[in-house]
Design an enzyme around this catalytic site. Structure first.
Site, short mmCIF file in Angstrom:
data_model
loop_
_atom_site.label_atom_id
_atom_site.label_comp_id
_atom_site.label_asym_id
_atom_site.label_seq_id
_atom_site.Cartn_x
_atom_site.Cartn_y
_atom_site.Cartn_z
CD GLN A 98 -25.43 -27.03 -19.03
OE1 GLN A 98 -26.51 -26.76 -18.52
NE2 GLN A 98 -25.21 -26.90 -20.31
CG ASP A 204 6.46 0.56 -10.12
OD1 ASP A 204 5.83 1.36 -10.83
OD2 ASP A 204 5.95 -0.05 -9.16
C1 SPV Z 1 1.53 -2.44 -9.03
O1 SPV Z 1 1.20 -3.61 -9.31
O2 SPV Z 1 2.15 -1.72 -9.79
C2 SPV Z 1 1.13 -1.87 -7.73
C3 SPV Z 1 0.96 -2.76 -6.58
O3 SPV Z 1 1.05 -0.67 -7.64
S1 SPV Z 1 2.46 -2.81 -5.74
O4 SPV Z 1 3.50 -3.24 -6.65
O5 SPV Z 1 2.30 -3.71 -4.62
O6 SPV Z 1 2.75 -1.46 -5.26
MG MG Z 2 1.94 0.38 -9.20
#
Ligand code: SPV
Ligand code: MG
Length: 431
Positions: A98, A204
């Site tokens: 600020q 994943d």
């Molecule tokens: C994730 O972060 O799980 C995604 C993006 O789905 S990717 O890993 O690029 O598919």
């Molecule tokens: Mg994903």
């Protein structure tokens, strides 16, 4: 009568604000500049009440003659236009970001002999109660959702960083920097399937079940107030998705993204190096339609993720799908790519915008990471997700530590690379 100007950014009016307005009214005719949402968000938190509501409330305070929008943290433009004799402010802005604002006010006022009057900043002993209440209401699911919607509509890039547990979420919540006279911070949190799975030592492939992922959501919700975008993979069977999306809504998630793949899902960045298949347009549209029907909050977003570029099907296919998914009710489109160049993403965004000005476009620039947010904005892309960087950054640091302890048969060397216990504890909020 003298012209008096003051700027307000608050959501909650408390005694200190009334003191400044009363003093201003004693000095002359009061105009209040209400700081626009974008700038409140930049310097504080995203306001709970939108600009129009904040203006209406302030307009109705005794002593206020007029309200205007102040469209920058710096007063230059608005005070050059209004040429007030006096700018009034509390005396609590002489340091931090600020200070520069204050210095500029003095400089600009000097152009016509205007004066800055500062009155003692009033800090109610109960101010922390207000602040706690504000912080709690910011964390409410509906408030997070509204913030996401409003910010997307503003045309600014909504920046999202991944978090995979409470501590990483705290970093996303709390980190802000000052650069080029602006305060920068992340707008939202991405709960990634890749990071949720990897952090658990799992692939994943939709193996980590929803119950387990909801535990992470809960931990993250508890320590943050920012909107949360949840990576729901393919969404699973339509019959399951309609239950799961309700659960995610109830948990407080702000938006859910489902991708148009079917069968065993593999991470997108593996592309066609592994076997993975795209869903049919008809079937995925049905999932979107049923998902939308299941949710109650009008602010909750269901975003459809298109994997055409990941699976080498081209921009035309992605555009055909985007149109169909929006017609089925998707509130946004995530277009994913594993190319090093952003060209196909920009082509998609530009062509999509020829016919659709409003639907949010979401991108995940993991591979085309040279692109800055301003360039995404030029292509009318709304949301940029940094999808995995927190986890990828943490792992090498941990790897270095375990190697060092093995090499040295003590932890002295490794400790040099570690945060102190005191510092790590200070990250965690204490009631
Ligand atoms: C994730 O972060 O799980 C995604 C993006 O789905 S990717 O890993 O690029 O598919
Ligand atoms: Mg994903």
């Amino acid at each position: 009568m003298k012209k008096v100007y003051l700027c307000m950014s608050t959501d909650i009016i408390q005694t200190g604000h009334i003191n400044v307005i009363e003093k201003a009214a004693e000095l002359g005719e009061v105009t209040v500049g209400v700081l626009s949402d974008k700038y409140v968000a930049m310097y504080e938190k995203y306001p709970i009440l939108p600009l129009e509501e904040r203006m209406r409330i302030i307009q109705n305070i005794k002593g206020v003659s007029k309200v205007v929008v102040q469209n920058d943290i710096y007063y230059d433009e608005i005070i050059r236009e209004l040429k007030p004799d006096i700018v009034i402010h509390g005396d609590n802005w002489t340091d931090g970001y600020q200070k520069a604002v204050r210095d500029r006010v003095i400089e600009v006022l000097a152009e016509w002999g205007g004066e800055l009057i500062e009155i003692p900043y009033y800090k109610s002993s109960n101010l922390h109660l207000f602040e706690n209440a504000m912080s709690e209401s910011r964390g409410l699911p509906e408030v997070r959702r509204q913030v996401l919607r409003r910010k997307i509509c503003s045309g600014e890039v909504f920046k999202v960083m991944v978090a995979y547990d409470g501590l990483s979420a705290l970093l996303v919540e709390k980190t802000s920097i000052e650069k080029d006279g602006e305060r920068r911070q992340f707008d939202g949190i991405w709960i990634s399937s890749l990071c949720d799975s990897t952090a658990k030592g799992k692939p994943d492939i939709e193996l980590v079940d929803l119950t387990s992922r909801l535990n992470s959501v809960n931990d993250i919700m508890e320590v943050t107030t920012k909107p949360i975008i949840f990576d729901a993979d393919t969404g699973g069977l339509v019959e399951h998705f309609v239950y799961n999306i309700k659960t995610l809504e109830r948990m407080g998630v702000s938006a859910v993204i489902i991708e148009d793949k079917i069968g065993l899902k593999r991470n997108s960045l593996l592309g066609n190096d592994v076997e993975q298949h795209q869903d049919s347009i008809e079937h995925f549209c049905e999932k979107i339609r049923e998902g939308k029907k299941a949710i109650g909050s009008s602010a909750f977003m269901l975003i459809a993720r298109i994997e055409s570029l990941i699976l080498d099907q081209g921009v035309d296919d992605a555009l055909e799908r985007a149109k169909a998914y929006v017609e089925a009710g998707a509130d946004g489109i995530m277009i994913h790519s594993r190319a090093k160049s952003p060209d196909e993403i920009f082509e998609f965004a530009d062509r999509f915008r020829e016919t659709d000005k409003d639907t949010a476009i979401v991108v995940v620039p993991t591979t085309y990471n040279q692109v800055r947010e301003s360039e995404f904005k030029e292509h009318k892309i709304n949301v940029v997700i940094y999808a995995n960087h927190m986890l990828r950054a943490a792992f090498p640091a941990m790897q270095k530590v375990v190697t060092s302890v093995l090499e040295n048969e003590r932890c002295y060397e490794a400790s040099q690379d570690c945060m102190s216990i005191k510092d790590i504890l200070s990250l965690v909020p204490v009631e």
